[in-house]
Motif scaffolding. Sequence first.
Motif, short mmCIF file in Angstrom:
data_model
loop_
_atom_site.label_atom_id
_atom_site.label_comp_id
_atom_site.label_asym_id
_atom_site.label_seq_id
_atom_site.Cartn_x
_atom_site.Cartn_y
_atom_site.Cartn_z
N UNK A 27 13.22 5.59 -4.30
CA UNK A 27 12.62 6.53 -5.23
C UNK A 27 11.87 5.79 -6.32
N UNK A 32 18.06 5.99 -22.94
CA UNK A 32 17.75 7.41 -23.09
C UNK A 32 17.33 7.74 -24.51
N UNK A 46 4.08 5.57 -6.96
CA UNK A 46 2.78 5.78 -6.35
C UNK A 46 1.73 5.54 -7.41
N UNK A 47 0.74 4.80 -7.05
CA UNK A 47 -0.21 4.38 -8.07
C UNK A 47 -1.61 4.50 -7.50
N UNK A 89 0.85 -1.18 0.00
CA UNK A 89 0.00 0.00 0.00
C UNK A 89 0.89 1.24 0.00
N UNK A 90 0.41 2.22 -0.66
CA UNK A 90 1.29 3.36 -0.88
C UNK A 90 1.48 4.18 0.39
N UNK A 91 0.59 3.97 1.39
CA UNK A 91 0.75 4.76 2.58
C UNK A 91 1.91 4.26 3.45
N UNK A 142 -3.82 -0.74 -7.54
CA UNK A 142 -2.85 -1.28 -6.61
C UNK A 142 -2.92 -2.79 -6.47
N UNK A 171 7.85 4.61 2.02
CA UNK A 171 8.58 4.17 0.84
C UNK A 171 9.94 4.84 0.82
N UNK A 180 -5.29 3.83 -6.29
CA UNK A 180 -5.67 2.66 -5.51
C UNK A 180 -6.42 1.62 -6.31
#
Lengths: 296, 408
Positions: B141, B376, B145-146, B133-135, B151, B138, B148
């Motif tokens: 880097x 690149x 973040x995605x 879960x993103x909360x 997720x 983290x 929900x």
Amino acid sequence: MLSELLQGADTGGFLIIQDSTNCSGQHLLTSFISAVLNRDEFVHVLGFEISEEELRDGLKGSPTQRLHFHNGFTDPLGWTNHPAFTVHQFNLEELTHIVKQTSQLKPATLIINSLSWILRHVSPSAVCKTLQQLKKGGAVRTIIGLLHADMHQKGTVGSVCHLASSVITVAPGMKADEAVAKITKRSKSGKVMQDEEIFNIKEDLTVIVQSKPSQTGSKQPDPEEQEMDPTANLTFNLRLSDTEREAKEKLALPFMFSKEKKTALLHSSPGSGRILYEPDANDDYDQEDPDDDLDV
Amino acid sequence: MAAPVNSVVKVLPEGSAVSITSFQRKTRGRLISIPGTRPSVQNGQLLVSTGVTSLDFLLGGGLAVGTVLLVEEDRYDSYSRMILKYFLAEGVVCRHELFVAAAQDNPDDILQELPAPILDDVAIHKPAEQPRLSCEPQNSLDAMKIAWRYQNLPKVQSALASSSRFGHYYDVSKTMEPEIRQAAKCHRFYLPEHPTQTSPIHSPMLESYSLLLKSLQEVIQREGFGVAGPMLKSRNILRIGLHSLGSALWGDDLSYHDNPKYRHALTTFLYGLRALLRSSLSVAVVTVPSHLIQDRALMGSITRLCDNAIALESFKGSERETNPLYKDYHGLLHVRQVPHLNCLASQLPDHKDLAFKLKRKQFSIERLHLPPDLSETVSRVSRGELAGRATVASACGSSTSGNKHLDF
């Protein structure tokens, strides 16, 4: 890898030197014979392509007392009454017999010069069978054969090379005295190694491996493309400092589903209404599984 | 079993004859249960595992009993041999009987190289790791973040696997312990041990193939693998592994003649093999060095005579070895034929581009897809040029040729 093969570490190996009219493998084969002789091992040569004198002449400087030449050069098909060695003697019994005759003590190295000669007169499946039996039998330590690949059909060459543990394909090099060897080596575990080397052969039959040929196919990265850093001259800030990152991570984005949000939705806050239900006797509760009839 | 399982059941004594009512519970209990087999979910065929989980998935759950799997060898016969060994190892672990025939190597050598089973592998088949879960804090880097909604979506799995486990897992870096190996009953056929006379000219069949077929038939009859035969004891499966059929060592001249004398020898043999297998509880894996066989039409008819056919194309020695697209894999796997058993249409694999790789311990087949292009310059150049052309209109119109790689 060529020098490893010359040192001949593996027993029960079968090495094929594959050449064509563009570049002869005869010289490399002679180097292999000389390398084996220098290790004090017995060598049996089945010679169809060059005479014994020519071979011994080429091997000057190597100890040739352990060299046994089986002469198939003068009369390969047995037209005279007393042929020394004919193509039709290329089978397991005869070969084991002649190898055992002279060297009972140590397993010897068998040189076949060349396989192409035999393949022209004996059926490929018989040749393959004999080679496989020789490889498995204990009489011969290593088999080294010369094969002129452009003389046979692709399938024949493929079938014979399929049995070989190592194949060296010789091709002409850039300079006159150089040649390129493409080596494919199969280890017993089934791992395949491949290499390409430029070599030349000196007067005393030692093989000098020069280098790996430069990879002409590999593209050089364009220096201009490499030098240019697109993030060098920016009109805005692309990087974050630590404090900035901290601030960024604190921010709750609208599409994120945080723990606080989740708990807020699942557990109603005190003060709001809640449904409490306790089933009593009048409640009709169905014991049966409604999906009983489904075959799941 | 090419005939559906029910026909086998008829042979079995009726165990459920005690029940008088016409009501029968719908269970799978009445199907014959042989260890290491299971009925197919699609058509009820009795399946056995090939030992390679991803290959089982590809073949629709496993190999149907009574069918032949043709493996076209790769150039150096390293991966096709691995599949054969997996197949035999699975037979050893499931206590099936084995029949191994070879002309090049002694069957005992092949049996000695069988991969070691991982028997206490409960934790192997764990589900794909749930994204955090993103909360949660983290640190890296790279963690993205995605939203929900996305997720909890499962990760895209390129490895082929079915949800239920069938077959065992093996560690190819180790060989099977001799005690396990010797517990399995194994019949060997090593061609050089069988004296062959020169066959009569009119016979389309080679002596070596007819010897092999006779020996196979004898084993099937003697050990009671035939479906029609009397019921002797508890049923078992016979796994047949035939190595490098059609090579010169079997006396076949398919590979070095444009117009082979024994053109029909291998096809005749395969007809015979198929007839044998269809009426017995056995399953075969045949490897053929197809790269040596020049005649494509002949290879086509060989493929048709087998039920399943896959071809391995190793990158070793081909220009594909250096191709960045294939850098994660060791070769391509082509599905040449899928079985049509008691039906007109068959289940096709959902994905045609397949590749295999040999990890340190495991051989696996995966869907081939492009790796993400993280460099690149490679694919952005064209877009960058487009952006450069549209400079006048773009908001960042002040861009010079120097920053053409920035596209925004």
